[in-house]
Write an enzyme that holds these catalytic residues in place. Sequence first.
Site, mmCIF file in Angstrom:
data_model
loop_
_atom_site.group_PDB
_atom_site.id
_atom_site.type_symbol
_atom_site.label_atom_id
_atom_site.label_comp_id
_atom_site.label_asym_id
_atom_site.label_seq_id
_atom_site.Cartn_x
_atom_site.Cartn_y
_atom_site.Cartn_z
ATOM 1 N N ASP A 52 -12.108 -9.977 27.937
ATOM 2 C CA ASP A 52 -12.078 -9.549 29.338
ATOM 3 C C ASP A 52 -13.455 -9.116 29.826
ATOM 4 O O ASP A 52 -13.823 -9.356 30.977
ATOM 5 C CB ASP A 52 -11.075 -8.404 29.513
ATOM 6 C CG ASP A 52 -9.635 -8.896 29.518
ATOM 7 O OD1 ASP A 52 -9.417 -10.123 29.610
ATOM 8 O OD2 ASP A 52 -8.717 -8.050 29.434
ATOM 9 N N GLY A 53 -14.235 -8.447 28.956
ATOM 10 C CA GLY A 53 -15.577 -8.024 29.355
ATOM 11 C C GLY A 53 -16.473 -9.201 29.683
ATOM 12 O O GLY A 53 -17.218 -9.179 30.663
ATOM 13 N N GLU A 125 -13.254 -2.431 38.794
ATOM 14 C CA GLU A 125 -13.362 -1.120 39.422
ATOM 15 C C GLU A 125 -14.797 -0.773 39.758
ATOM 16 O O GLU A 125 -15.744 -1.350 39.211
ATOM 17 C CB GLU A 125 -12.784 -0.013 38.529
ATOM 18 C CG GLU A 125 -13.641 0.401 37.354
ATOM 19 C CD GLU A 125 -13.497 -0.458 36.127
ATOM 20 O OE1 GLU A 125 -14.543 -0.921 35.609
ATOM 21 O OE2 GLU A 125 -12.361 -0.675 35.686
ATOM 22 N N ASP A 153 -16.290 15.326 37.320
ATOM 23 C CA ASP A 153 -17.174 14.367 36.654
ATOM 24 C C ASP A 153 -17.353 13.078 37.447
ATOM 25 O O ASP A 153 -18.348 12.376 37.264
ATOM 26 C CB ASP A 153 -16.627 14.024 35.261
ATOM 27 C CG ASP A 153 -16.838 15.162 34.264
ATOM 28 O OD1 ASP A 153 -17.562 16.116 34.609
ATOM 29 O OD2 ASP A 153 -16.280 15.086 33.157
ATOM 30 N N TYR A 166 -10.256 1.220 33.013
ATOM 31 C CA TYR A 166 -10.744 2.600 33.096
ATOM 32 C C TYR A 166 -9.738 3.466 33.853
ATOM 33 O O TYR A 166 -9.443 4.611 33.476
ATOM 34 C CB TYR A 166 -12.095 2.583 33.807
ATOM 35 C CG TYR A 166 -12.919 3.844 33.695
ATOM 36 C CD1 TYR A 166 -12.513 4.935 32.946
ATOM 37 C CD2 TYR A 166 -14.152 3.927 34.353
ATOM 38 C CE1 TYR A 166 -13.292 6.068 32.852
ATOM 39 C CE2 TYR A 166 -14.931 5.066 34.261
ATOM 40 C CZ TYR A 166 -14.500 6.134 33.523
ATOM 41 O OH TYR A 166 -15.280 7.254 33.436
ATOM 42 N N LYS A 168 -6.490 3.282 34.049
ATOM 43 C CA LYS A 168 -5.322 3.663 33.239
ATOM 44 C C LYS A 168 -5.668 4.794 32.278
ATOM 45 O O LYS A 168 -4.825 5.665 32.004
ATOM 46 C CB LYS A 168 -4.785 2.453 32.474
ATOM 47 C CG LYS A 168 -3.498 2.710 31.686
ATOM 48 C CD LYS A 168 -2.987 1.444 31.038
ATOM 49 C CE LYS A 168 -1.705 1.705 30.277
ATOM 50 N NZ LYS A 168 -1.868 2.671 29.169
ATOM 51 N N SER A 169 -6.901 4.802 31.765
ATOM 52 C CA SER A 169 -7.304 5.853 30.831
ATOM 53 C C SER A 169 -7.396 7.211 31.520
ATOM 54 O O SER A 169 -7.409 8.245 30.852
ATOM 55 C CB SER A 169 -8.639 5.509 30.175
ATOM 56 O OG SER A 169 -9.703 5.590 31.101
#
Length: 267
Positions: A52-53, A125, A153, A166, A168-169
């Site tokens: 995916d990356g 994102e 943050d 990201y 979902k995390s």
Amino acid sequence: MSDQRRNLYFYYHPSQELNEKVKELFQLAQDNDFHLTENPEEANIILAIGGDGTFLQAVRKTGFRQDCLYVGIRSHNEAGLYCDFNIDDHEEMIYAMKNAEVEVRRFPIIEATVNGESTFKCLNECSVRSTLIKSIVVDVHIDDLHFETFRGDGLVIATPTGSTGYNKSTKGAVVDPKLPCFQVSELASLNNNRYRTLGSSFILSGERTLKLDVRQDGNDYPVIGMDNEAFSIRNIQDLTIKLSDDVIKTVKMKHNTYWDRVKRTFL
């Protein structure tokens, strides 16, 4: 696959092991009357080999092309939300193309404009994060409404397909990519009498505009992440985000839906 789409460009990170497998793909493509090009601008099908990356990088490096199809091919036996095909399964690729077992799916993307000047596109994102050991303060506007003042943050703004990354995390929701929308999630928000946020992710219609005003309090040099790349932009004053009119057209297996891939990856 349309007879008018025969020019292929392969995007991958060379290695000794992968080079041998890619050579087999080159030969497979040529044996089936496809043409290889080393210039992505000449291609009408762009194949990303890796995970995916790599797929995200291929889309970004080739300019979010609207006049071509993107294909994700896994180089290892691992789950991928953008990669339907496996590099070792040549028979599946040929069968799928010859028997119309593939379809074109359109994934929404977002546009992020920094300081009213530079505009970037994102398939997964856009994130805004503090680079200092100090929280960042951001005034969050939805259309013309000042919605909240965030301190923490940072913030993650995700597309529906990016909602499994990201986002979902950070305990954000997983969103169906058929919904034209984007999601805003918090990174370690600080809530007290002075700063108050919703405290949960929220999803905005594609007709909405999100504006983030970064408070100029000495921490106005945040890192902006666009998919899996960081952009160094000095003195960020504001960030305007909206759903783009553009989409990414991908070739997917008919029997492998988005929710099939979500189940296979996470459950």
